[in-house]
Structure formats: C-alpha cells, structure tokens
Write a protein that holds these residues in place. Structure first.
Motif, PDB file in Angstrom:
ATOM      1  N   SER A  27      62.414  49.772  52.799  1.00 34.93           N
ATOM      2  CA  SER A  27      62.970  48.780  51.451  1.00 34.93           C
ATOM      3  C   SER A  27      63.529  49.335  50.506  1.00 34.93           C
ATOM      4  O   SER A  27      64.243  48.781  49.765  1.00 34.93           O
ATOM      5  CB  SER A  27      61.595  47.926  51.345  1.00 34.93           C
ATOM      6  OG  SER A  27      60.604  48.868  50.694  1.00 34.93           O
ATOM      7  N   GLU A  28      63.183  50.768  50.299  1.00 34.97           N
ATOM      8  CA  GLU A  28      63.889  51.382  49.219  1.00 34.97           C
ATOM      9  C   GLU A  28      65.057  52.224  49.726  1.00 34.97           C
ATOM     10  O   GLU A  28      65.077  53.419  49.058  1.00 34.97           O
ATOM     11  CB  GLU A  28      62.661  51.879  48.163  1.00 34.97           C
ATOM     12  CG  GLU A  28      62.116  50.681  47.825  1.00 34.97           C
ATOM     13  CD  GLU A  28      60.865  51.093  46.896  1.00 34.97           C
ATOM     14  OE1 GLU A  28      60.567  52.254  46.723  1.00 34.97           O
ATOM     15  OE2 GLU A  28      60.302  50.184  46.301  1.00 34.97           O
ATOM     16  N   ILE A  41      53.003  54.380  54.958  1.00 38.68           N
ATOM     17  CA  ILE A  41      53.119  53.130  55.533  1.00 38.68           C
ATOM     18  C   ILE A  41      54.181  52.549  54.491  1.00 38.68           C
ATOM     19  O   ILE A  41      54.153  52.463  53.461  1.00 38.68           O
ATOM     20  CB  ILE A  41      51.871  52.117  55.250  1.00 38.68           C
ATOM     21  CG1 ILE A  41      50.743  52.836  56.268  1.00 38.68           C
ATOM     22  CG2 ILE A  41      51.950  50.795  55.560  1.00 38.68           C
ATOM     23  CD1 ILE A  41      49.453  52.119  56.194  1.00 38.68           C
ATOM     24  N   VAL A  42      55.164  52.100  55.211  1.00 40.35           N
ATOM     25  CA  VAL A  42      56.424  51.631  54.219  1.00 40.35           C
ATOM     26  C   VAL A  42      56.692  49.998  54.955  1.00 40.35           C
ATOM     27  O   VAL A  42      56.514  49.734  56.076  1.00 40.35           O
ATOM     28  CB  VAL A  42      57.732  52.560  54.696  1.00 40.35           C
ATOM     29  CG1 VAL A  42      57.403  53.746  54.123  1.00 40.35           C
ATOM     30  CG2 VAL A  42      58.121  52.682  55.936  1.00 40.35           C
ATOM     31  N   MET A  43      57.509  49.485  54.035  1.00 50.09           N
ATOM     32  CA  MET A  43      57.819  48.028  54.442  1.00 50.09           C
ATOM     33  C   MET A  43      59.289  48.232  54.845  1.00 50.09           C
ATOM     34  O   MET A  43      59.960  49.346  54.309  1.00 50.09           O
ATOM     35  CB  MET A  43      57.974  47.241  53.205  1.00 50.09           C
ATOM     36  CG  MET A  43      57.541  45.856  53.562  1.00 50.09           C
ATOM     37  SD  MET A  43      56.757  45.339  51.916  1.00 50.09           S
ATOM     38  CE  MET A  43      58.133  44.658  51.157  1.00 50.09           C
ATOM     39  N   PHE A  67      57.212  46.608  59.228  1.00 50.34           N
ATOM     40  CA  PHE A  67      56.417  47.801  58.408  1.00 50.34           C
ATOM     41  C   PHE A  67      56.524  48.712  59.587  1.00 50.34           C
ATOM     42  O   PHE A  67      56.861  48.769  60.782  1.00 50.34           O
ATOM     43  CB  PHE A  67      54.948  47.228  58.470  1.00 50.34           C
ATOM     44  CG  PHE A  67      54.846  45.898  58.021  1.00 50.34           C
ATOM     45  CD1 PHE A  67      54.788  45.689  56.533  1.00 50.34           C
ATOM     46  CD2 PHE A  67      54.825  44.792  58.658  1.00 50.34           C
ATOM     47  CE1 PHE A  67      54.835  44.660  56.035  1.00 50.34           C
ATOM     48  CE2 PHE A  67      54.507  43.408  58.053  1.00 50.34           C
ATOM     49  CZ  PHE A  67      54.482  43.363  56.645  1.00 50.34           C
ATOM     50  N   ASN A  80      59.442  41.970  63.832  1.00 53.43           N
ATOM     51  CA  ASN A  80      59.351  40.522  64.354  1.00 53.43           C
ATOM     52  C   ASN A  80      60.306  40.521  65.567  1.00 53.43           C
ATOM     53  O   ASN A  80      60.056  39.834  66.592  1.00 53.43           O
ATOM     54  CB  ASN A  80      59.550  39.476  63.706  1.00 53.43           C
ATOM     55  CG  ASN A  80      58.262  39.182  62.695  1.00 53.43           C
ATOM     56  OD1 ASN A  80      57.266  39.616  63.287  1.00 53.43           O
ATOM     57  ND2 ASN A  80      58.593  38.356  61.593  1.00 53.43           N
TER      58      ASN A  80
ATOM     59  N   PRO B 216      57.061  50.254  49.175  1.00 51.74           N
ATOM     60  CA  PRO B 216      56.724  50.379  47.722  1.00 51.74           C
ATOM     61  C   PRO B 216      55.097  50.530  47.705  1.00 51.74           C
ATOM     62  O   PRO B 216      54.596  51.061  48.506  1.00 51.74           O
ATOM     63  CB  PRO B 216      57.054  48.961  47.342  1.00 51.74           C
ATOM     64  CG  PRO B 216      57.467  48.188  48.584  1.00 51.74           C
ATOM     65  CD  PRO B 216      57.589  49.077  49.763  1.00 51.74           C
ATOM     66  N   THR B 220      52.516  45.342  47.091  1.00 47.81           N
ATOM     67  CA  THR B 220      53.594  44.536  47.827  1.00 47.81           C
ATOM     68  C   THR B 220      53.429  44.595  49.292  1.00 47.81           C
ATOM     69  O   THR B 220      53.789  43.573  49.864  1.00 47.81           O
ATOM     70  CB  THR B 220      54.749  45.227  47.192  1.00 47.81           C
ATOM     71  OG1 THR B 220      54.693  45.675  46.069  1.00 47.81           O
ATOM     72  CG2 THR B 220      55.806  44.466  47.565  1.00 47.81           C
ATOM     73  N   ILE B 221      53.033  45.725  49.927  1.00 52.67           N
ATOM     74  CA  ILE B 221      52.954  45.804  51.366  1.00 52.67           C
ATOM     75  C   ILE B 221      51.960  44.795  51.783  1.00 52.67           C
ATOM     76  O   ILE B 221      52.033  43.966  52.728  1.00 52.67           O
ATOM     77  CB  ILE B 221      52.718  47.221  51.865  1.00 52.67           C
ATOM     78  CG1 ILE B 221      53.635  48.310  51.431  1.00 52.67           C
ATOM     79  CG2 ILE B 221      52.650  46.930  53.311  1.00 52.67           C
ATOM     80  CD1 ILE B 221      53.455  49.463  51.884  1.00 52.67           C
ATOM     81  N   LYS B 224      52.838  41.286  52.024  1.00 58.04           N
ATOM     82  CA  LYS B 224      53.756  40.816  53.139  1.00 58.04           C
ATOM     83  C   LYS B 224      52.953  41.014  54.548  1.00 58.04           C
ATOM     84  O   LYS B 224      53.125  40.265  55.334  1.00 58.04           O
ATOM     85  CB  LYS B 224      54.856  41.765  53.296  1.00 58.04           C
ATOM     86  CG  LYS B 224      55.862  41.709  52.343  1.00 58.04           C
ATOM     87  CD  LYS B 224      57.001  40.766  53.279  1.00 58.04           C
ATOM     88  CE  LYS B 224      58.191  40.568  52.382  1.00 58.04           C
ATOM     89  NZ  LYS B 224      59.282  39.534  53.140  1.00 58.04           N
ATOM     90  N   LEU B 225      51.805  42.091  54.536  1.00 54.98           N
ATOM     91  CA  LEU B 225      51.245  42.322  55.766  1.00 54.98           C
ATOM     92  C   LEU B 225      50.001  41.300  56.004  1.00 54.98           C
ATOM     93  O   LEU B 225      50.104  41.044  57.361  1.00 54.98           O
ATOM     94  CB  LEU B 225      50.595  43.796  55.538  1.00 54.98           C
ATOM     95  CG  LEU B 225      50.186  44.368  56.894  1.00 54.98           C
ATOM     96  CD1 LEU B 225      51.361  44.938  57.820  1.00 54.98           C
ATOM     97  CD2 LEU B 225      49.285  45.664  56.626  1.00 54.98           C
ATOM     98  N   GLN B 228      51.176  38.248  57.849  1.00 56.32           N
ATOM     99  CA  GLN B 228      51.513  38.365  59.298  1.00 56.32           C
ATOM    100  C   GLN B 228      50.330  38.841  60.151  1.00 56.32           C
ATOM    101  O   GLN B 228      50.338  38.332  61.206  1.00 56.32           O
ATOM    102  CB  GLN B 228      52.259  39.754  59.216  1.00 56.32           C
ATOM    103  CG  GLN B 228      53.071  40.332  60.613  1.00 56.32           C
ATOM    104  CD  GLN B 228      54.221  39.472  60.855  1.00 56.32           C
ATOM    105  OE1 GLN B 228      54.575  38.609  60.002  1.00 56.32           O
ATOM    106  NE2 GLN B 228      54.585  39.510  61.964  1.00 56.32           N
TER     107      GLN B 228
END
Lengths: 133, 293
Positions: A27-28, A41-43, A67, A80, B216, B220-221, B224-225, B228
């Motif tokens: 995401s960044e 763990i990243v988005m 993720f 997804n 982040p 925040t994660i 979102k998670l 889901q």
C-alpha cells in the motif's frame, strides 16, 4: 530457488511456486521480497506482482488489492482476484474504472471510511487499465 | 381387495416416482462432488487468513481501540442469529434441523432476557422461521436459481452484518448451519462469529516465533482484514451447508428409491395374487358350468 510464493484467492489456490524474488504492490509503495526478509504483514493496493528468477521476470499477475504475509522463507498473497497480465482485458478494465469513478462521485464524502473505500476501488481499477495498456 | 386395474395404476405411479427419486439421487451425488471440491478449494485462503488474523489480534490484544468486529461491542444484549439453510426441500431433515436449532437458541436467549434478531439465508429456513418467529426476522437472502455460491455472495452477507454492528443494532452474531461431516451426517453447528471466538484452548499462537512488522499500522490492516475474515467465515458456512444439502438429499433420495422398490414388490405380489385368484375363480365357474350341463 528459496522463497516460496503463494497466491491465494477465496475461491482457490492460484499459484504456488518457488521464486528468487517477488515484487508486490504494497500500500505504501512496491516492495521486493527475497529470502530472509523480515516478517511482515502488509496491505496491498491494486497493481502487478512480478515474479523473478535471477534477474528475469518470469511471470506477471495483476491483483486487485488484498494482503500479504511475508516471513523469512515464504510470501503469501491473499487477493480477491489475480489474473495473468496477458489476460487483463483493456475494455473491461476501462469499464470498471468508469464504474469505480462514478461510484466515487456518488459516495458520501463526509464519511472518511466510505470515501477511502471508494478511492481504493478507483485506484485498483486505474492500476488495471495501466496494466492492460 | 382392490381391482386389478387399480393395482396396475398404483404400481405404475410408484415406478415413475422411483425413477424421479433415483434421478434426483444421481444429480445430488454429482452436485455433492462439485460442492466438496469448492469447499476444498476455499480452505487454503481461510487457513492463511486465520494465521494472519491471529498474529494481528495478538498484537492489538488489550488495546482499548480494538475494532468491534474483533472484540464485540462489549455488550451482550442483542444477538443476531444467521440461519443458513437450502433453497430447496426434499433433503430429509436438513432444513428443519437448522430451523429447529435456531428456534431453540432464540428461545433460550430470550429466556435470558436478550433480544434476538434473525437473518435467514435460504428459502426453506426463511419459510420455517417466518411461521415460528416472524417478528424477529430482520432480513432474508435466498439464492434460488443460482447454480453455485461464489465469494461475492458471502461478502454481501458479511457487509450486512458489519453494517448492523457498526450501527449498534447487534452485539453478538452467531451462525447456525449444517456442517458437512459425511454424506450421511450433517451436524447442526452454532458458531459465534462476532466477537471473534478465542483460539481453541491449549493451542498456542504459532507464528514460528516471528514478530511481524506491519505496513501500514496494525489497526489499518485490521480494519480491512476483519470484514474479509467475516466474509470468509460466511463463505465457509455457505459452502459447508451446500455440501451438506446435497449429501442430505442424496441420502433422502436413496431411501425414497429403496422404499419405492419395496412398495413395488409388495404391490406386484398383491397384483399377482389377485390375478391368480381371478383365474381360479373363472376356472371354477367354467368347470361347474360344464358339470351342470
């Protein structure tokens, strides 16, 4: 090839293979992952995943966000949807972008969460059109 | 003694019923295979999601800002029951089982002074609960005419539940569904999904000792998670229920076919006896007629 990469969608395991390096659209900013990476763990945002074998890109896939879990020896991407770049349809991507933009216009801007969610969809659709082009 | 003609009609009608039930059994068997494959295919994602969620939950544990999807609203007043059933009947006790379990659970909760709301997924369960607890139903979802359930369907339910939670309409959510154990056994399961149940006792958090970095930040994660993860849980229940439905129908139709077979046997025996009796009677009439001459 030491890093084992897995790409999973809710409906099935899409890809599971060893690679030398994988670049994921965090995401960044894009993030290169090799063996021995610090656990994270990243988005993910919408974008392309590049699979490297040596210095060569062996495969590219488009993901629409999700993720990723990175450990020293593996990288697991939960998306997804993930489609090989060659199969991304430009016309469909553009239609989705138009839809997403309309949805963003219609979204309630006073609510930060809704606005963010709509913006994410727009970003993902835009990344898809770029990937197709 | 029914007439020969009546018996013949009866036998024919049972025979055509048998044809239908045995065809339905075959169809259920092939659908079951597909449903099982789908459930199988969904497993890797769910497992990895679970792993991530635990790592995240462990790192925000005890934080006062932990999201309600994970820890609930702190209250225990309004319960949402999500009853997952099939859209079609002719599957033995499959649908009634869930209906009855939901009703009993609702009664128990109400006896404890809680408020119950019901979300009925599937036409059969909706109809059953409408008769019994219509005032508690806050919504229903049916998939009639849909060939297979996809993740989008589950996501829709997840979004709905999350919205209800965010609006403060519910405190606790529980899914009631048929868990597929084997073709002949479907187990009615009540699974709490909000607040997320603690990991099973005795099981330690296995992150292979790794401390994760987050990008982040965790919250925040998590934001979102969690939706889901909720959708995934619903997806799993829907798939289990779908597999269970076909299994239950297969068993029910197998029994029906066998019963029809028994019935045909009995009826044919009656028919043959009646026919023989008729012939004997006619013979006696002819013989005694001839003797009289």
């Amino acid at each position: 090839m030491p890093l084992s990469l897995e790409i999973v969608s809710p409906e099935k395991l899409l890809l599971s293979r060893p690679v030398d390096m994988v670049v994921i659209p965090a995401s960044e900013g894009d993030m290169g992952v090799m063996e021995g990476h610090t656990p994270m763990i990243v988005m993910l945002r919408g974008g392309t995943i590049d699979l490297y074998e040596g210095d060569r890109i062996i495969d590219r896939l488009f993901v629409d966000g999700g993720f990723a879990e990175v450990t020293q020896e593996r990288c697991t991407v939960l998306a997804n949807k993930a489609i090989p770049l060659a199969e991304v349809n430009k016309a469909e991507a553009e239609r989705r972008l138009a839809e997403a933009e309309a949805a963003y216009e219609a979204a309630d801007k006073r609510d930060v969460a809704t606005e963010d969610a709509a913006l994410d969809v727009v970003q993902s659709a835009r990344a898809m059109t770029e990937a197709a082009g | 003694m029914p007439s020969l003609k009546a018996l013949r009609t009866r036998i024919n009608s049972v025979k055509s019923t048998q044809k239908i039930t045995s065809a339905m059994k075959m169809v259920a068997a092939s659908k079951l295979r597909r449903a099982q494959q789908q459930a199988e295919a969904a497993r890797p994602y769910a497992e990895r999601m679970d792993r991530m969620l635990r790592a995240l939950a462990a790192s925000v544990a005890g934080s006062p800002t932990a999201p309600p999807l994970l820890v609930g609203t702190g209250a225990d007043k309004v319960h949402l029951l999500i009853a997952v059933t099939a859209d079609r009947g002719l599957a033995g006790a499959f649908n009634t089982q869930v209906g009855r379990a939901t009703r009993n659970l609702a009664r128990r909760l109400e006896a404890d002074g809680k408020t119950v709301k019901i979300l009925a997924v599937g036409r059969k369960g909706r109809d059953y609960l409408r008769r019994e607890l219509s005032s508690r139903i806050v919504g229903d979802i049916t998939y009639a005419g849909k060939r297979r359930i996809d993740f989008g369907d589950a996501q829709e339910i997840g979004v709905r539940i999350a919205a209800m939670l965010a609006a403060g309409e519910i405190d606790v959510a529980t899914v009631v569904y048929n868990r597929f154990q084997s073709v002949i056994a479907q187990i009615v399961t009540e699974q709490q999904i909000i607040p997320a149940p603690p990991p099973p006792a005795g099981e330690t958090l296995d992150t292979s000792g790794a401390i994760y970095d987050f990008e982040p930040d965790e919250e925040t994660i998590l934001a979102k998670l969690l939706p889901q993860a909720l959708a995934i849980q619903m997806y799993r229940s829907l798939l289990e229920s779908a597999a269970g439905e076909h299994g239950a129908r297969m068993t029910a139709m197998d029994n029906a076919t066998r019963n029809a077979g028994d019935m045909i046997k009995r009826l044919s025996q009656n028919y043959n006896r009646a026919r023989q009796a008729n012939i004997t009677k006619e013979l006696i009439e002819i013989i005694s007629g001839a003797e009289a001459v």
